[in-house]
Design an enzyme around this catalytic site. Structure first.
Site, mmCIF file in Angstrom:
data_model
loop_
_atom_site.group_PDB
_atom_site.id
_atom_site.type_symbol
_atom_site.label_atom_id
_atom_site.label_comp_id
_atom_site.label_asym_id
_atom_site.label_seq_id
_atom_site.Cartn_x
_atom_site.Cartn_y
_atom_site.Cartn_z
ATOM 1 N N LYS A 14 55.203 58.657 16.022
ATOM 2 C CA LYS A 14 54.788 59.834 15.256
ATOM 3 C C LYS A 14 55.000 59.650 13.761
ATOM 4 C CE LYS A 14 57.316 63.017 17.215
ATOM 5 N NZ LYS A 14 58.053 62.238 18.219
ATOM 6 N N ARG A 89 59.203 71.317 19.500
ATOM 7 C CA ARG A 89 59.775 70.496 20.567
ATOM 8 C C ARG A 89 60.052 71.336 21.809
ATOM 9 N NH1 ARG A 89 61.518 65.985 17.264
ATOM 10 N NH2 ARG A 89 63.499 65.304 18.064
ATOM 11 N N ARG A 128 64.743 50.016 16.637
ATOM 12 C CA ARG A 128 64.383 50.656 15.362
ATOM 13 C C ARG A 128 65.522 50.569 14.347
ATOM 14 N NH1 ARG A 128 61.744 56.641 15.177
ATOM 15 N NH2 ARG A 128 63.733 57.308 16.046
ATOM 16 N N ARG A 161 70.132 54.238 13.235
ATOM 17 C CA ARG A 161 70.589 55.629 13.322
ATOM 18 C C ARG A 161 71.457 55.801 14.563
ATOM 19 N NH1 ARG A 161 65.190 59.008 12.988
ATOM 20 N NH2 ARG A 161 66.226 59.849 14.801
ATOM 21 N N ARG A 172 68.689 61.397 25.150
ATOM 22 C CA ARG A 172 67.658 62.100 24.383
ATOM 23 C C ARG A 172 66.346 62.161 25.167
ATOM 24 N NH1 ARG A 172 65.628 60.428 18.419
ATOM 25 N NH2 ARG A 172 66.212 58.389 19.172
HETATM 26 P P1 AMP Z 1 63.925 63.127 15.026
HETATM 27 O O1 AMP Z 1 64.075 62.463 13.708
HETATM 28 O O2 AMP Z 1 62.631 63.900 15.157
HETATM 29 O O3 AMP Z 1 64.172 62.238 16.186
HETATM 30 O O4 AMP Z 1 65.076 64.252 15.079
HETATM 31 C C1 AMP Z 1 66.441 63.910 15.009
HETATM 32 C C2 AMP Z 1 67.266 65.034 15.606
HETATM 33 O O5 AMP Z 1 67.048 66.258 14.873
HETATM 34 C C3 AMP Z 1 66.917 65.388 17.045
HETATM 35 O O6 AMP Z 1 67.560 64.547 17.972
HETATM 36 C C4 AMP Z 1 67.389 66.824 17.135
HETATM 37 O O7 AMP Z 1 68.799 66.882 17.258
HETATM 38 C C5 AMP Z 1 67.025 67.359 15.763
HETATM 39 N N1 AMP Z 1 65.651 67.942 15.763
HETATM 40 C C6 AMP Z 1 64.569 67.487 15.073
HETATM 41 N N2 AMP Z 1 63.500 68.276 15.277
HETATM 42 C C7 AMP Z 1 63.897 69.261 16.132
HETATM 43 C C8 AMP Z 1 63.256 70.377 16.734
HETATM 44 N N3 AMP Z 1 61.955 70.669 16.521
HETATM 45 N N4 AMP Z 1 63.990 71.171 17.545
HETATM 46 C C9 AMP Z 1 65.291 70.920 17.771
HETATM 47 N N5 AMP Z 1 65.960 69.870 17.251
HETATM 48 C C10 AMP Z 1 65.273 69.049 16.430
#
Ligand code: AMP
Length: 224
Positions: A14, A89, A128, A161, A172
């Site tokens: 994405k 999400r 990654r 990360r 996750r």
């Molecule tokens: P990402 O970079 O999109 O993988 O997001 C990293 C972390 O941020 C996720 O594992 C969640 O803990 C939190 N997060 C990001 N977007 C959302 C969302 N739309 N709803 C809930 N938690 C989110």
């Protein structure tokens, strides 16, 4: 106003495709994960509230996430639209977004699903690496830096990360694939869903996403 939602499991690509779409459409790329990481670095109340969930590879509660996203979409640079990456999400977030946009005479124009089988995702995610200075993404096998451990673009060190480590990835994926299904079903029912095969090379995925958007813009995509 052009509001595009990019959907896919963690590791589906994405972030990479959002950058391509941003350049193509001229609207900002809004990634809630980035917003949370920025909030955490700045030690804002939202950042501190989100930290425990992020460290555990879990979703941050909907109310916090929705508030943060709506604040971001209210900023001037998003007046012409945005590409959402990592939001919605959950089905609750999807409905909140619809209501927010409807109140402004808008809607989600396209929900683009980058489809990758679950078994491919763990392998992708555990490779990654991200640069410290600006978050430029690399992959140990698919997109390695020229010099190991160093960003090609700005020379800063690469790091993994916490939520890209294998044990966190499994937690996750398990908790998020069910939520992704609910969001996919939401956009299938509104007619905004378009699906592309995320196993193709990056350039082909970009082309397929571009074609899907053109069909939506031309009104020839069979949207009910
Ligand atoms: P990402 O970079 O999109 O993988 O997001 C990293 C972390 O941020 C996720 O594992 C969640 O803990 C939190 N997060 C990001 N977007 C959302 C969302 N739309 N709803 C809930 N938690 C989110």
């Amino acid at each position: 106003m052009m509001l595009v939602v990019l959907l896919g499991a963690p590791g589906a690509g994405k972030g990479t495709q959002a950058a391509v779409l941003r350049d193509r459409l001229g609207i900002p790329h809004v990634a809630t994960g980035d917003l949370f990481r920025t909030a955490l670095r700045a030690a804002t109340p939202i950042g501190l509230e989100a930290k425990a969930y992020m460290d555990a590879g879990q979703l941050v509660p909907d109310d916090v996430t929705i508030r943060m996203l709506e604040e971001r979409l209210g900023r001037p640079d998003a007046a012409a639209g945005a590409i959402l990456d990592g939001f919605p999400r959950t089905a609750v977030q999807a409905r909140a977004l619809d209501a927010f946009l409807a109140a402004r005479g808008g809607r989600v124009d396209a929900a683009l699903l980058i489809d990758v089988p679950a078994e491919d995702l763990v392998a992708r995610l555990s490779g990654r690496w991200i640069c410290r200075a600006a978050g430029h993404p690399y992959h140990a096998t698919m997109n390695p830096p020229r010099v190991a451990g160093t960003c090609d673009l700005d020379g800063s060190p690469l790091y993994q990360r916490d939520d890209d480590r294998p044990e966190t990835i499994r937690a996750r994926l398990a908790s998020q694939l069910a939520d992704l299904d609910a969001v996919v079903e939401h956009y299938r029912s509104t007619g905004a869903l378009r699906t592309v095969d995320g196993r193709e090379p990056i350039g082909e995925v970009s082309a397929a996403l571009g074609a899907a958007l053109e069909a939506v813009a031309a009104g020839t995509s069979g949207r009910a």
